[in-house]
Design a protein around this motif. Structure first.
Motif, PDB file in Angstrom:
ATOM      1  N   LEU A 192      -0.820   6.733   3.863  1.00  0.00           N
ATOM      2  CA  LEU A 192      -2.147   6.102   3.873  1.00  0.00           C
ATOM      3  C   LEU A 192      -3.205   7.081   3.366  1.00  0.00           C
ATOM      4  O   LEU A 192      -4.044   6.732   2.527  1.00  0.00           O
TER       5      LEU A 192
ATOM      6  N   VAL B 175      -6.390   0.021  -1.215  1.00  0.00           N
ATOM      7  CA  VAL B 175      -7.319   0.412  -0.155  1.00  0.00           C
ATOM      8  C   VAL B 175      -8.205  -0.776   0.232  1.00  0.00           C
ATOM      9  O   VAL B 175      -8.426  -1.047   1.420  1.00  0.00           O
TER      10      VAL B 175
ATOM     11  N   SER C 267      -6.820   7.025  -4.773  1.00  0.00           N
ATOM     12  CA  SER C 267      -7.730   5.986  -5.269  1.00  0.00           C
ATOM     13  C   SER C 267      -8.987   6.585  -5.886  1.00  0.00           C
ATOM     14  O   SER C 267      -9.730   5.889  -6.565  1.00  0.00           O
TER      15      SER C 267
ATOM     16  N   VAL D  42      -5.399   6.835  -0.223  1.00  0.00           N
ATOM     17  CA  VAL D  42      -6.866   6.916  -0.252  1.00  0.00           C
ATOM     18  C   VAL D  42      -7.289   8.024  -1.215  1.00  0.00           C
ATOM     19  O   VAL D  42      -8.161   7.837  -2.061  1.00  0.00           O
TER      20      VAL D  42
ATOM     21  N   LEU E 132       0.826  -1.206   0.000  1.00  0.00           N
ATOM     22  CA  LEU E 132       0.000   0.000   0.000  1.00  0.00           C
ATOM     23  C   LEU E 132       0.864   1.261   0.000  1.00  0.00           C
ATOM     24  O   LEU E 132       0.508   2.279  -0.579  1.00  0.00           O
TER      25      LEU E 132
ATOM     26  N   SER F 244      -4.139   2.076  -6.450  1.00  0.00           N
ATOM     27  CA  SER F 244      -4.407   2.611  -5.119  1.00  0.00           C
ATOM     28  C   SER F 244      -5.748   2.098  -4.595  1.00  0.00           C
ATOM     29  O   SER F 244      -5.873   1.768  -3.413  1.00  0.00           O
TER      30      SER F 244
ATOM     31  N   TYR G 296     -13.199   2.211  -8.038  1.00  0.00           N
ATOM     32  CA  TYR G 296     -13.778   1.121  -7.243  1.00  0.00           C
ATOM     33  C   TYR G 296     -14.823   0.358  -8.047  1.00  0.00           C
ATOM     34  O   TYR G 296     -14.943  -0.865  -7.933  1.00  0.00           O
TER      35      TYR G 296
END
Lengths: 297, 297
Positions: free
Chosen positions: B34, B275, B41, B38, A141, B271, B58
């Motif tokens: 992190l 996630v 993504s 996010v 990640l 990404s 997604y």
């Protein structure tokens, strides 16, 4: 240390009565020795194969049926590695990166561990929880952001980037392990040293640090192992050969000469040697580190 | 009153100054990336440009059969790795815990740990060599008469055996961790429990089932959780041995993220995958952290 063999007490079973308790215990023990020897043979087979391939000519490697022992003994693979600056620089890089990471993790880790072991402060539980969680972070990640960040900072393709990034997994481990060790050392000992005129820092260096040497060796070795064996970040963050570390170099060798197995296995042997040697001499500490690393409580 | 207050603040200050270097590093290295991943993504990004696409990545992910394939293969790889680690580790720990010569026990344990010391890259290379069509495994099977010399199996080149081969390597590489942890657990079980069971005439199997297993339960749960997390996020074994192939038959999430990001340069998509992986791991980690923290009280 040794737990008595279950079933070895004074009540012989009727069905085994004829050979007696003694004989039965011996039989079970003999079976245990045998099974362990078989297990060692199976587990060691790939390692033995690596060793024999590293000292044979390449034409012998893929013979069918296999020759179990080298028919021609040659150190050609090792010679190639030691003759080339290109390979030696990789060993040097790995050594430097691993040592710096270990030193940084131990120093910063010991400080943080001391704070967590000796003081009570707001948010302590949250800090601990955070540290435990970091050990489970999916490192893949982090690759994408690291790649972007290091390019922006001009640190892409440097050994510095590896050193910094390896702290993500070595530092929390060192903190947790040293903390669980420090907690078990009574604080009276430091307080006594302070009564005798030491400053707090002086007391730490004279009592706590020397008393915790097994934890430092265990955490240090485990950290070194993690850094030495790391692969993912080395793939993502290093481009040029001059900055490569072992794991990445071995992998690119495979792509480079598909059939040069003896050089690759020689490389693998040399890459594993430092860890295996360290382990032979420091087995006790390292097993402690391994056990404590998982069960930091 | 005033003095104790002041003392308390001084302590907090000291604790903070010991703790902040580590915390700052870890927040910068873990929390910031992190957040960045996010954010990324939700973008279409190839590093040059970034276009907001909302949940586009997604949605594409949910409809991508390759992603689901990698996901389930990761689950299968993790399940069998962890299960076999546990079975083999427990078996060897029980053998090592028997009434053996202490020197033999130390040597046997030390030898059996060696695969765990190797870099996953090196371990992978050894197995790549052994699993070649003309490698030693086929040679062994041929000389035992199990397969024909002319119809050797390409363990890593055949889609039906690639994932299994990588799993086998991973089992060989990481079982020592279970063995060491379970041996430590076994040695902590009070012998009186076995003595009492012996007097009651309990068989070896019943002793194992009613004493050994319950006493090991907490260690087993901990290491199974940890190993599941570590295996689920594993990158090195798959990347080195098969690169996820042939035809994605051994693709796992970590390698899929790497290829989508760094080969296809679909950083936003990769990404999003990262996630999803993080969310899965976070759930398991939360269970682990709860357990560890409650042990600490």
């Amino acid at each position: 240390m040794t737990v008595a063999l279950p079933g070895a007490a004074a009540h012989p079973r009727p069905y085994l009565g004829r050979i007696g308790t003694r004989g039965r215990e011996r039989l079970i023990n003999l079976a245990a020795y045998l099974m362990l020897l078989v297990a060692i043979a199976i587990v060691f087979f790939p390692l033995a194969w690596m060793l024999t391939v590293s000292v044979r000519p390449n034409i012998e490697v893929m013979r069918m049926p296999p020759e179990w022992l080298p028919q021609v003994f040659t150190l050609e693979g090792y010679r190639k590695i030691f003759a080339s600056k290109r390979y030696l620089v990789v060993f040097l890089n790995t050594m430097v990166v691993s040592l710096v990471v270990t030193a940084l993790s131990l120093v910063l880790g010991a400080m943080a561990a001391y704070a967590l072991a000796r003081f009570k402060f707001a948010g302590q539980r949250a800090v601990l929880m955070f540290l435990i969680t970091t050990q489970m972070f999916p490192l893949v990640l982090l690759c994408i952001p690291y790649f972007r960040i290091f390019i922006t900072l001009g640190l892409y393709d440097t050994r510095t980037s590896l050193i910094v990034v390896y702290l993500t997994f070595t530092l929390p481990f060192c903190i947790l392990m040293l903390r669980s060790y420090f907690i078990n050392i009574p604080r009276d000992i430091e307080e006594a040293a302070m009564v005798d005129g030491c400053s707090r820092l002086g007391a730490i260096f004279r009592t706590l640090v020397p008393m915790s040497y097994p934890a430092f060796i265990g955490a240090g070795l485990y950290t070194f192992l993690l850094a030495w064996n790391e692969f993912l970040f080395a793939v993502v963050l290093i481009e040029s050969w001059e900055n490569r570390v072992l794991t990445m170099a071995i992998y690119s060798l495979m792509a480079e000469f598909v059939t040069d197995w003896n050089t690759m296995m020689a490389f693998s042997v040399l890459a594993s040697l430092p860890l295996v040697m360290a382990f032979i001499f420091l087995q006790k500490f390292m097993v402690q580190g391994m056990t404590a690393g998982a069960l930091t409580s | 009153m005033l003095l104790t207050l002041k003392r308390k603040y001084r302590e907090e200050l000291l604790a903070a100054s010991f703790l902040w270097p580590s915390l700052l590093i870890l927040v910068a290295l873990l929390i910031y990336p992190l957040i960045d991943v996010v954010r990324l993504s939700f973008h279409d990004s190839n590093l040059q440009r970034e276009v907001w696409v909302g949940f586009g990545n997604y949605i594409a992910l949910a409809n991508d059969p390759l992603f689901w394939r990698a996901f389930w293969q990761t689950v299968v790889f993790t399940f069998f790795s962890v299960l076999l680690h546990l079975v083999i580790g427990l078996g060897l720990a029980l053998l090592l815990n028997m009434n053996l010569d202490p020197a033999f026990r130390t040597v046997a344990r030390g030898l059996l740990i060696v695969p765990w010391l190797l870099a996953p890259t090196v371990a992978g290379m050894i197995w790549v060599l052994m699993l070649q069509p003309f490698g030693v495994l086929n040679g062994l099977l041929a000389s035992l008469g199990i397969i024909d010399t002319n119809s050797t199996i390409s363990w890593l080149g055949d889609p039906s055996t690639a994932l299994g081969s990588v799993t086998a390597m991973n089992v060989w590489r990481a079982f020592p961790f279970f063995m060491v942890m379970l041996l430590a657990g076994l040695q902590a079980i009070p012998k009186q429990l076995y003595e009492a069971a012996e007097i009651d005439g309990a068989s070896l199997f019943r002793q194992f089932w009613h004493i050994t297993l319950p006493q090991l339960r907490s260690v087993i749960t901990t290491i199974v959780l940890l190993d599941s997390i570590w295996t689920f996020r594993a990158f090195d074994p798959v990347y080195v041995m098969t690169g996820g192939g042939p035809a994605h038959s051994s693709e796992v999430l970590a390698t899929a993220i790497y290829f989508d990001g760094f080969q296809k340069l679909k950083f936003g998509y990769a990404s999003a995958e990262a996630v999803v992986m993080f969310i899965v791991l976070f759930i398991v980690s939360a269970i682990y952290v709860r357990r560890t923290m409650s042990n600490q009280q």
